[in-house]
Design a protein around this motif. Structure first.
Motif, PDB file in Angstrom:
ATOM      1  N   VAL A 283       0.851  -1.208   0.149  1.00  0.00           N
ATOM      2  CA  VAL A 283       0.100  -0.030   0.034  1.00  0.00           C
ATOM      3  C   VAL A 283       0.800   1.374   0.068  1.00  0.00           C
ATOM      4  CG1 VAL A 283      -1.823   1.358   1.362  1.00  0.00           C
ATOM      5  CG2 VAL A 283      -1.687  -1.120   1.176  1.00  0.00           C
ATOM      6  N   VAL A 284       1.952   1.118   1.117  1.00  0.00           N
ATOM      7  CA  VAL A 284       2.664   2.343   0.773  1.00  0.00           C
ATOM      8  C   VAL A 284       3.497   2.746  -0.424  1.00  0.00           C
ATOM      9  CG1 VAL A 284       4.932   3.354   2.099  1.00  0.00           C
ATOM     10  CG2 VAL A 284       3.094   2.176   3.435  1.00  0.00           C
ATOM     11  N   VAL A 285       4.247   1.734  -0.990  1.00  0.00           N
ATOM     12  CA  VAL A 285       4.833   1.676  -2.243  1.00  0.00           C
ATOM     13  C   VAL A 285       3.754   2.382  -3.339  1.00  0.00           C
ATOM     14  CG1 VAL A 285       5.614   0.457  -4.249  1.00  0.00           C
ATOM     15  CG2 VAL A 285       6.405   0.093  -1.762  1.00  0.00           C
ATOM     16  N   PHE A 286       2.771   2.008  -3.386  1.00  0.00           N
ATOM     17  CA  PHE A 286       1.647   2.729  -4.276  1.00  0.00           C
ATOM     18  C   PHE A 286       1.235   3.889  -4.001  1.00  0.00           C
ATOM     19  CE2 PHE A 286       1.020  -1.697  -6.148  1.00  0.00           C
ATOM     20  CZ  PHE A 286       0.848  -1.406  -7.549  1.00  0.00           C
ATOM     21  N   ALA A 287       1.059   4.273  -3.042  1.00  0.00           N
ATOM     22  CA  ALA A 287       0.918   5.680  -2.375  1.00  0.00           C
ATOM     23  C   ALA A 287       1.875   6.579  -2.676  1.00  0.00           C
ATOM     24  CB  ALA A 287       0.518   5.603  -0.794  1.00  0.00           C
ATOM     25  N   VAL A 288       3.192   6.240  -2.597  1.00  0.00           N
ATOM     26  CA  VAL A 288       4.488   6.925  -2.725  1.00  0.00           C
ATOM     27  C   VAL A 288       4.503   7.205  -4.325  1.00  0.00           C
ATOM     28  CG1 VAL A 288       6.995   6.989  -2.670  1.00  0.00           C
ATOM     29  CG2 VAL A 288       5.690   6.412  -0.686  1.00  0.00           C
ATOM     30  N   ALA A 289       4.139   6.204  -5.134  1.00  0.00           N
ATOM     31  CA  ALA A 289       3.858   6.223  -6.530  1.00  0.00           C
ATOM     32  C   ALA A 289       3.165   7.047  -6.924  1.00  0.00           C
ATOM     33  CB  ALA A 289       3.732   4.806  -6.909  1.00  0.00           C
ATOM     34  N   GLY A 290       1.814   7.359  -6.137  1.00  0.00           N
ATOM     35  CA  GLY A 290       1.043   8.439  -6.491  1.00  0.00           C
ATOM     36  C   GLY A 290      -0.430   7.927  -6.657  1.00  0.00           C
ATOM     37  N   PHE A 291      -0.693   6.740  -6.283  1.00  0.00           N
ATOM     38  CA  PHE A 291      -2.008   5.872  -6.553  1.00  0.00           C
ATOM     39  C   PHE A 291      -2.497   5.608  -4.887  1.00  0.00           C
ATOM     40  CE2 PHE A 291      -4.622   2.188  -6.608  1.00  0.00           C
ATOM     41  CZ  PHE A 291      -5.782   2.373  -7.464  1.00  0.00           C
ATOM     42  N   SER A 292      -3.721   5.904  -4.946  1.00  0.00           N
ATOM     43  CA  SER A 292      -4.581   5.765  -3.398  1.00  0.00           C
ATOM     44  C   SER A 292      -5.592   4.797  -3.732  1.00  0.00           C
ATOM     45  CB  SER A 292      -4.993   7.045  -2.956  1.00  0.00           C
ATOM     46  OG  SER A 292      -5.990   6.826  -1.963  1.00  0.00           O
ATOM     47  N   TRP A 293      -5.251   3.734  -3.120  1.00  0.00           N
ATOM     48  CA  TRP A 293      -6.256   2.460  -3.283  1.00  0.00           C
ATOM     49  C   TRP A 293      -7.834   2.832  -3.098  1.00  0.00           C
ATOM     50  CZ3 TRP A 293     -10.185  -0.239  -0.858  1.00  0.00           C
ATOM     51  CH2 TRP A 293     -10.203  -1.376  -1.380  1.00  0.00           C
ATOM     52  N   TRP A 294      -7.800   3.629  -1.779  1.00  0.00           N
ATOM     53  CA  TRP A 294      -9.116   3.775  -1.537  1.00  0.00           C
ATOM     54  C   TRP A 294     -10.080   5.040  -2.670  1.00  0.00           C
ATOM     55  CZ3 TRP A 294     -12.676   2.037   1.261  1.00  0.00           C
ATOM     56  CH2 TRP A 294     -13.927   2.722   1.574  1.00  0.00           C
ATOM     57  N   ASP A 295      -9.168   5.826  -3.265  1.00  0.00           N
ATOM     58  CA  ASP A 295      -9.856   6.748  -4.145  1.00  0.00           C
ATOM     59  C   ASP A 295     -10.115   6.177  -5.455  1.00  0.00           C
ATOM     60  OD1 ASP A 295      -9.367   8.850  -2.370  1.00  0.00           O
ATOM     61  OD2 ASP A 295      -7.417   9.729  -3.255  1.00  0.00           O
ATOM     62  N   GLY A 296      -9.331   5.122  -5.655  1.00  0.00           N
ATOM     63  CA  GLY A 296      -9.496   4.417  -6.750  1.00  0.00           C
ATOM     64  C   GLY A 296     -10.731   3.462  -6.662  1.00  0.00           C
ATOM     65  N   TYR A 297     -11.013   2.847  -5.505  1.00  0.00           N
ATOM     66  CA  TYR A 297     -12.139   2.136  -5.153  1.00  0.00           C
ATOM     67  C   TYR A 297     -13.287   2.962  -5.327  1.00  0.00           C
ATOM     68  CZ  TYR A 297     -15.568  -0.521  -2.823  1.00  0.00           C
ATOM     69  OH  TYR A 297     -16.788  -1.029  -2.042  1.00  0.00           O
ATOM     70  N   HIS A 298     -13.338   4.108  -4.660  1.00  0.00           N
ATOM     71  CA  HIS A 298     -14.429   5.109  -4.587  1.00  0.00           C
ATOM     72  C   HIS A 298     -14.974   5.224  -6.192  1.00  0.00           C
ATOM     73  CE1 HIS A 298     -17.224   8.331  -3.784  1.00  0.00           C
ATOM     74  NE2 HIS A 298     -16.504   9.043  -4.435  1.00  0.00           N
ATOM     75  N   LEU A 299     -13.966   5.536  -6.959  1.00  0.00           N
ATOM     76  CA  LEU A 299     -14.257   6.153  -8.441  1.00  0.00           C
ATOM     77  C   LEU A 299     -14.770   4.870  -8.887  1.00  0.00           C
ATOM     78  CD1 LEU A 299     -11.308   8.571  -8.815  1.00  0.00           C
ATOM     79  CD2 LEU A 299     -13.919   8.969  -8.829  1.00  0.00           C
ATOM     80  N   VAL A 300     -14.244   3.551  -8.558  1.00  0.00           N
ATOM     81  CA  VAL A 300     -14.784   2.736  -9.627  1.00  0.00           C
ATOM     82  C   VAL A 300     -16.416   2.097  -9.145  1.00  0.00           C
ATOM     83  CG1 VAL A 300     -14.480   0.068  -9.465  1.00  0.00           C
ATOM     84  CG2 VAL A 300     -12.448   1.462  -9.978  1.00  0.00           C
ATOM     85  N   THR A 301     -16.503   2.450  -8.178  1.00  0.00           N
ATOM     86  CA  THR A 301     -17.895   2.237  -7.791  1.00  0.00           C
ATOM     87  C   THR A 301     -19.184   3.267  -8.377  1.00  0.00           C
ATOM     88  OG1 THR A 301     -17.883   3.562  -5.713  1.00  0.00           O
ATOM     89  CG2 THR A 301     -17.376   1.403  -5.440  1.00  0.00           C
ATOM     90  N   VAL A 302     -18.288   4.382  -8.852  1.00  0.00           N
ATOM     91  CA  VAL A 302     -19.296   5.296  -9.558  1.00  0.00           C
ATOM     92  C   VAL A 302     -19.111   4.848 -11.069  1.00  0.00           C
ATOM     93  CG1 VAL A 302     -19.288   7.738 -10.519  1.00  0.00           C
ATOM     94  CG2 VAL A 302     -18.667   7.344  -8.131  1.00  0.00           C
ATOM     95  N   ARG A 303     -17.997   4.554 -11.609  1.00  0.00           N
ATOM     96  CA  ARG A 303     -17.740   4.094 -13.096  1.00  0.00           C
ATOM     97  C   ARG A 303     -18.711   2.829 -13.089  1.00  0.00           C
ATOM     98  NH1 ARG A 303     -13.914   4.142 -17.330  1.00  0.00           N
ATOM     99  NH2 ARG A 303     -14.767   2.704 -19.100  1.00  0.00           N
ATOM    100  N   TYR A 304     -18.694   1.786 -12.241  1.00  0.00           N
ATOM    101  CA  TYR A 304     -19.435   0.713 -12.297  1.00  0.00           C
ATOM    102  C   TYR A 304     -21.118   0.926 -12.803  1.00  0.00           C
ATOM    103  CZ  TYR A 304     -21.241  -3.847 -11.407  1.00  0.00           C
ATOM    104  OH  TYR A 304     -21.946  -5.219 -11.307  1.00  0.00           O
ATOM    105  N   TYR A 305     -21.363   1.926 -12.232  1.00  0.00           N
ATOM    106  CA  TYR A 305     -22.852   2.329 -12.693  1.00  0.00           C
ATOM    107  C   TYR A 305     -23.027   3.364 -13.757  1.00  0.00           C
ATOM    108  CZ  TYR A 305     -24.214  -0.371  -8.550  1.00  0.00           C
ATOM    109  OH  TYR A 305     -24.699  -1.385  -7.821  1.00  0.00           O
ATOM    110  N   GLN A 306     -21.822   3.780 -14.353  1.00  0.00           N
ATOM    111  CA  GLN A 306     -22.148   4.421 -15.699  1.00  0.00           C
ATOM    112  C   GLN A 306     -22.204   3.571 -16.714  1.00  0.00           C
ATOM    113  OE1 GLN A 306     -18.222   6.557 -15.138  1.00  0.00           O
ATOM    114  NE2 GLN A 306     -19.430   8.425 -15.309  1.00  0.00           N
ATOM    115  N   GLY A 307     -22.201   2.343 -16.610  1.00  0.00           N
ATOM    116  CA  GLY A 307     -22.500   1.348 -17.750  1.00  0.00           C
ATOM    117  C   GLY A 307     -23.499   0.599 -17.663  1.00  0.00           C
ATOM    118  N   ILE A 308     -23.646  -0.700 -18.022  1.00  0.00           N
ATOM    119  CA  ILE A 308     -24.479  -1.603 -18.033  1.00  0.00           C
ATOM    120  C   ILE A 308     -24.925  -2.434 -16.814  1.00  0.00           C
ATOM    121  CG2 ILE A 308     -24.169  -2.449 -20.526  1.00  0.00           C
ATOM    122  CD1 ILE A 308     -22.756  -4.782 -19.277  1.00  0.00           C
TER     123      ILE A 308
END
Length: 419
Positions: A283-308
């Protein structure tokens, strides 16, 4: 009966004028009805016959140093043969090259650090630069696997498919190994031929979910090894592998239930903090690299309901998902589950605890509503931990093995699976 009901209801909902869109022509599986044979048909039949005829005997008496490599080779052969039923192009080389797949984005990722920093900005749909379906729906490690594969000179759909198969088939070894390490070598031997002829191999070859299943299965096996040896170093390694799983697919945080089961069965709670440390490092390695798992998860739940997903009815998929899982697991697993509690040695029996943990993960994922359809591949990492249940089947194994093989062959020859 559940599968029959799901097929019948799906056919009814798919009829013209039903007014309901389930977006699965061969519901409950995400596939199209297309009876066909292909170059993999003879090979798949031969592998099935050989494993059914000699697999149980070999699994019962062979040394582990012989049995495990043989099981892995057989699982790879079975999976490739099933993929080739659809032909080389449709079943292997082109399967991962469609617009919805990871490989579509690989050429555009020239700077990995920049891609990680801007990953969440491109998750939502209907904006310039939106990631394609599979890339947006998963954490970035899933895509980076194929980027790195391309960087070492193994680009293109064929190599990507090979990776999915060779990594995914590690589950056929990792699950029995975990059982051995947790004190159920007898159950492990019973599971081996069923792991080889798993119907889920239809979706291991070739989808990235095969990679997810192989990686997380190895992570749980490493955790079982850590518990067996009381090794902090191995526990950290297990945590790193399982943590990486959560950055392959958001839903794989639920594999933590199976990991916890391995710790419970291993009776070495001292390894748990070290495993958590390993996961946190990822988790730390990805956070330092610029990606937040939690932010990604939140946005994916939105994207999921943008489709079928907005059109697929929850009332159908909440139970049809379980029917699809039954097909992926196979009739032997389904038949073994009702008698699971009666057949184990104790409430802490690894067979019972691992299977219960996997079933719990499936139920949580199902109730979340974030997996409406396509779970026959999405839930592969959980399904492989249902395999230990077959060790409790009464009677001879060959009949149940034949049923497992027949399920995969029927699905692959009657349907054209999408992923």
């Amino acid at each position: 009966m559940l599968v029959v009901a799901a097929v019948g209801t799906g056919a009814y909902l798919n009829r013209p004028g039903s007014g309901v869109s389930i977006h699965a022509p061969a519901a409950p599986l995400f596939a199209w009805w297309l009876p066909h044979i292909g170059p993999g048909t003879p090979a798949a039949v031969v592998v099935a016959v050989v494993v059914v005829a000699w697999g149980p005997a070999l699994a019962g008496r062979a040394r582990w140093r012989v049995l495990l490599p043989a099981a892995y080779v057989a699982a790879v052969a079975w999976t490739f043969a099933l993929a080739l039923v659809d032909g080389w192009d449709r079943g292997v080389a082109d399967r991962l090259t469609t617009r919805d797949e990871y490989l579509h984005e690989v050429p555009g990722i020239t700077d990995v650090r920049a891609a990680l920093r801007g990953f969440t900005d491109r998750i939502l749909d209907f904006q310039p630069g939106s990631w394609t379906t599979h890339v947006s729906g998963h954490p970035p490690l899933a895509t980076l696997v194929f980027v790195w594969l391309d960087r070492i000179g193994l680009g293109g759909g064929a190599w990507a498919a090979v990776l999915c198969v060779v990594v995914g088939c590690l589950a056929a070894v990792a699950v029995p190994v975990a059982l051995v390490l947790l004190g159920r070598a007898d159950a492990a031997r019973a599971v081996v031929p069923f792991a080889v002829l798993a119907p889920g191999a239809v979706w291991v070859g070739a989808s990235a979910d095969g990679v997810f299943a192989g990686v997380t299965a190895c992570g749980v096996a490493l955790l079982a090894l850590a518990a067996r040896r009381a090794s902090a170093a191995v526990a950290v390694a297990a945590g790193v592998v399982l943590g990486a799983g959560a950055f392959l697919s958001y839903g794989l945080v639920l594999i933590g239930l199976v990991a916890l089961a391995a710790v419970v069965c291993g009776r070495r709670w001292s390894v748990a903090p070290w495993a958590v440390l390993g996961a946190v490092l990822v988790v730390v390695v990805f956070a330092v690299a610029g990606f937040s798992w939690w932010d990604g998860y939140h946005l994916v739940t939105v994207r999921y309901y943008q489709g079928i997903a907005t059109e697929r009815p929850y009332w159908y998929w909440a139970w049809a998902n379980l029917a699809a899982t039954c097909v992926c697991a196979g009739p032997a697993v389904v038949a073994a589950l009702p008698g699971l509690r009666r057949g184990v040695r104790s409430r802490c029996d690894p067979v019972l605890v691992l299977v219960a943990a996997a079933a719990a993960a499936v139920l949580v994922a199902d109730l979340s509503g974030l997996s409406k359809a396509e779970v026959e591949r999405i839930w592969l990492p959980f399904v492989v931990w249902l395999w230990p249940a077959v060790s409790l089947l009464p009677g001879k194994q060959r009949g149940w093995l034949a049923a497992q093989a027949a399920t995969a062959l029927v699905v692959n020859h009657l349907l054209m699976t999408n992923w």
